[in-house]
Scaffold this active site. Structure first.
Site, PDB file in Angstrom:
ATOM      1  N   LYS A 196       3.349  -9.206   4.546  1.00 21.28           N
ATOM      2  CA  LYS A 196       3.059  -7.855   5.015  1.00 21.28           C
ATOM      3  C   LYS A 196       2.398  -7.090   3.878  1.00 21.28           C
ATOM      4  CE  LYS A 196       5.254  -3.778   6.954  1.00 21.28           C
ATOM      5  NZ  LYS A 196       6.496  -3.232   7.513  1.00 21.28           N
ATOM      6  N   LYS A 250       0.612  -9.661   8.634  1.00 23.19           N
ATOM      7  CA  LYS A 250       0.377  -8.292   9.080  1.00 23.19           C
ATOM      8  C   LYS A 250      -0.341  -7.507   7.993  1.00 23.19           C
ATOM      9  CE  LYS A 250       3.016  -4.192  10.078  1.00 23.19           C
ATOM     10  NZ  LYS A 250       4.308  -3.583  10.131  1.00 23.19           N
TER      11      LYS A 250
END
Ligand code: PBG
Length: 326
Positions: A196, A250
């Site tokens: 992330k 992400k």
């Protein structure tokens, strides 16, 4: 005779193109993010995420029914509590909004849709960080792990089939796996937000959950640096070693190299999160009439699949599922 290579032969008709397509995109590849807010009388539109709402329990059920009807496979829930505190205690309260919502969906939909819960503290903490703070204002990794374990158990108890830790604390997957197993939730799946990045694309999400990071802070101390590619593999391998069943990258579009790396190097299922800012950019340009929003959405989601993701978390889930079903 010339030229010998004629790739255009296979592009002549829709049927031919479909026969030789290397990538598929279907409603079953989508997980829809949903926001449910405590104490709402009516659903509250999120202006930076056109078409999305902070839901009441009732409007959330209606939306999930629509998603099930168009074949979307999963939903991931984000709770927006009425009150926040230093620790984020509403995240693990059995009467906290996410748990109330999970129970409502489990009771109504059972296993017709995969129920996922985002597992983090930022929506619940008064300072907006993903973990608890030390007196100097930095995030205390190991003290946070214990709280994540409590959240995981509360979510599993309320009916989450999948918990998805998104806080980027080191060791979070192992701590959550241990807490779930001790509580008897060996079957609960962990979808790790393994990779992330500290991205500028989470803005609309923070509007949606009402998170403002204290005194202009950011998450660069725990989320990944966009300049790093090898590090992603290291993060993902660590999560798999700790028991992650599925790993996520992400955001999606700016990190397709990373999706492709993980696909090549790991055997676990892989997904990507097409995040709020990615959705908002497409919607904003489409609203100006500058692009065809649905066509671009399909192109982007296909690209995520082509890079190697098995499925995609996307705010376009219902819109694109409806379009694909036409
Ligand atoms: C953290 C979390 C965030 C998102 C999902 N989980 C925000 C953040 O890290 O600041 C962002 C998702 C999106 O932008 O769609 N709980």
């Amino acid at each position: 005779m010339f030229p010998a290579e004629r790739p255009r032969r296979l592009r002549r008709t829709t049927a031919l193109r479909s026969l030789v397509a290397e990538t598929s995109l279907a409603p079953g590849d989508f997980v829809a993010p949903l926001f449910v807010a405590e104490g709402l009388i009516e659903p509250n539109p999120i202006h930076s995420l056109p078409g999305h709402f902070q839901h009441t329990i009732g409007s959330m059920r209606d939306e999930v029914r629509r998603l099930v009807n168009v074949g979307v496979t999963g939903v991931i829930l984000f709770g927006v509590p009425a009150t926040k505190d230093e620790m984020g205690s509403a995240a693990w309260d059995s009467d906290g909004i996410a748990q109330v919502a999970l129970r409502a969906l489990r009771d109504e939909f059972g296993d017709d849709i995969v129920l996922m819960a985002d597992l983090c503290l930022d929506e619940y903490t008064s300072h907006g960080h993903c973990g608890v703070l030390r007196t100097d204002g930095t995030v205390d990794n190991d003290a946070t792990l214990e709280l994540y374990g409590r959240v995981a158990v509360a979510q599993a108890q309320a009916g989450a089939a999948v918990v998805a830790p998104s806080g980027m604390m080191d060791g979070q997957v192992g701590a959550i796996r241990a807490a779930l197993d001790v509580a008897g939730f060996e079957e609960t799946v962990i979808l790790a937000y393994a990779v992330k990045y500290a991205s500028g694309l989470y803005g609309p999400f923070r509007d949606a959950v009402g998170v403002e990071i204290v005194s202009g802070g950011d998450r660069k101390g725990y989320q990944q640096d966009p300049r790093n590619r090898r590090e992603a593999l290291r993060e993902a391998r660590a999560d798999v070693a700790q028991g992650a069943d599925i790993v996520m990258v992400k955001p999606a579009m700016s990190y397709l190299d990373v999706v492709a790396d993980l696909r090549r190097e790991l055997a676990v299922p892989l997904c990507a999160y097409h995040v709020s800012g990615e959705y908002a950019m497409v919607k904003a340009a489409a609203a100006q009439g500058w692009i065809d929003g649905t066509a671009v959405a399909i192109e982007q989601l296909t690209a995520v699949r082509r890079a190697g993701a098995d499925f995609v978390l996307t705010y376009f889930a219902r819109e694109v599922a409806e379009e694909l079903g036409r």
